[in-house]
Scaffold this motif. Sequence first.
Motif, short mmCIF file in Angstrom:
data_model
loop_
_atom_site.label_atom_id
_atom_site.label_comp_id
_atom_site.label_asym_id
_atom_site.label_seq_id
_atom_site.Cartn_x
_atom_site.Cartn_y
_atom_site.Cartn_z
N ILE A 42 45.33 75.89 6.91
CA ILE A 42 45.11 74.72 5.90
C ILE A 42 44.32 75.29 4.60
N VAL A 43 44.85 75.08 3.53
CA VAL A 43 44.07 75.44 2.14
C VAL A 43 43.95 73.99 1.70
N VAL A 44 42.44 74.24 1.12
CA VAL A 44 41.80 72.83 0.42
C VAL A 44 41.95 73.03 -0.98
N ALA A 45 42.53 72.07 -1.83
CA ALA A 45 42.84 71.97 -3.04
C ALA A 45 41.68 71.14 -3.86
N ASP A 56 54.92 76.39 -1.96
CA ASP A 56 56.05 77.27 -1.93
C ASP A 56 56.82 76.59 -0.89
N ASN A 57 57.99 77.12 -0.69
CA ASN A 57 59.10 76.70 0.20
C ASN A 57 58.66 76.45 1.98
N ASN A 58 57.37 77.16 2.19
CA ASN A 58 56.95 76.92 3.38
C ASN A 58 55.54 75.95 3.56
N THR A 59 55.46 75.25 2.27
CA THR A 59 54.06 74.45 2.48
C THR A 59 54.42 73.05 2.18
N LEU A 60 53.49 72.27 3.00
CA LEU A 60 53.49 70.86 2.90
C LEU A 60 51.98 70.43 2.07
N LEU A 61 52.34 69.54 1.13
CA LEU A 61 51.35 68.78 0.59
C LEU A 61 50.64 67.68 1.23
N VAL A 88 57.67 68.95 11.93
CA VAL A 88 57.69 69.22 10.68
C VAL A 88 56.71 70.26 10.24
N PHE A 89 55.60 70.18 10.99
CA PHE A 89 54.29 70.99 10.75
C PHE A 89 54.42 72.55 11.36
N LYS A 90 55.21 72.71 12.23
CA LYS A 90 55.50 73.87 12.88
C LYS A 90 55.24 75.06 12.19
N ASN A 91 54.37 76.09 12.19
CA ASN A 91 54.35 77.36 11.31
C ASN A 91 54.47 76.96 9.87
N LYS A 92 53.85 75.55 9.25
CA LYS A 92 53.85 75.46 8.04
C LYS A 92 52.42 75.61 7.45
N LYS A 93 52.40 76.08 6.18
CA LYS A 93 51.07 76.09 5.66
C LYS A 93 50.85 74.63 4.86
N VAL A 94 49.66 74.20 4.89
CA VAL A 94 49.37 72.94 4.24
C VAL A 94 48.29 73.13 3.41
N VAL A 95 48.62 72.24 2.25
CA VAL A 95 47.70 72.24 1.33
C VAL A 95 47.26 70.77 1.15
N LEU A 96 45.73 70.79 1.27
CA LEU A 96 45.22 69.26 1.50
C LEU A 96 44.20 69.14 0.32
N CYS A 97 44.43 67.87 -0.42
CA CYS A 97 43.71 67.56 -1.45
C CYS A 97 43.31 66.09 -1.22
N THR A 98 41.86 65.81 -1.08
CA THR A 98 41.49 64.45 -0.89
C THR A 98 40.30 64.08 -1.97
N THR A 99 39.91 62.64 -1.93
CA THR A 99 38.85 62.37 -2.73
C THR A 99 37.47 62.79 -2.47
N ASN A 100 37.08 62.98 -1.05
CA ASN A 100 35.94 63.50 -0.60
C ASN A 100 35.83 64.56 0.15
N GLY A 101 36.67 64.72 1.10
CA GLY A 101 36.73 66.15 1.68
C GLY A 101 36.72 67.29 1.24
#
Length: 236
Positions: A42-45, A56-61, A88-101
Amino acid sequence: MRLYTYFLPDENIEPHKYYIVIDTLRATSTIATALSVGASHIVVAKNPEEAFNLKDNNTLLLGEKNALKISGFDYSNSPSEILKNAAVFKNKKVVLCTTNGSKALITANFRGITIATSLLNLKAVLQYLLAKKVDDIGFICSGNEGNISLEDVFTAGRMLSVLSKQDITYFNDESYIALNMANIPHTRILQYSTHAQKLKKIGLDKDLAICFNEGLLNVVPISKMNKNEFKSKIDI
């Protein structure tokens, strides 16, 4: 042990060996859930623009603004959505962007080793900290748009109630407050949490039910200092 709690990420946070970031509703619960179903990391934006640039092609936002899914993202900041679409999440990079976290996680990771913690993975994180004999921890609560969140302080209290029994312990004032909330029933926290009631009002009852399920997930989302890349149980 030195166990200091910070009710908001913009407080004067002291240096600690580890930082525990808590956003029970819902960022750290989402991180734990995504890793539990096989996301690679998980990468936090800090904002949606940065998130789109990281895709990228292997990323879920994943993300939300004011509790609602960000336009153009794949999913909201929602544990229930992740579980519904687990394959859908198997082996995927996740980029997370939230209001507080996002703010709390980035703030902590700039300072040191960071673990994303919620009620969902509370037991796994406790086991990790005890096994590593970590004796200096800063608990950073994400809050809700600059206001203290009842559920975050409660989660910190649940951890403090276990860790404080290990050794001579040094608390700041906020840790004493959090500790005194540790034995309040989960249902009472859910009932009186302002943010929980907001989520319930907009129909996110499934997320509330999942996020208050203490100890459900055996994942420890951890990031080395300044890496802002959360993986489960990496060796630090």
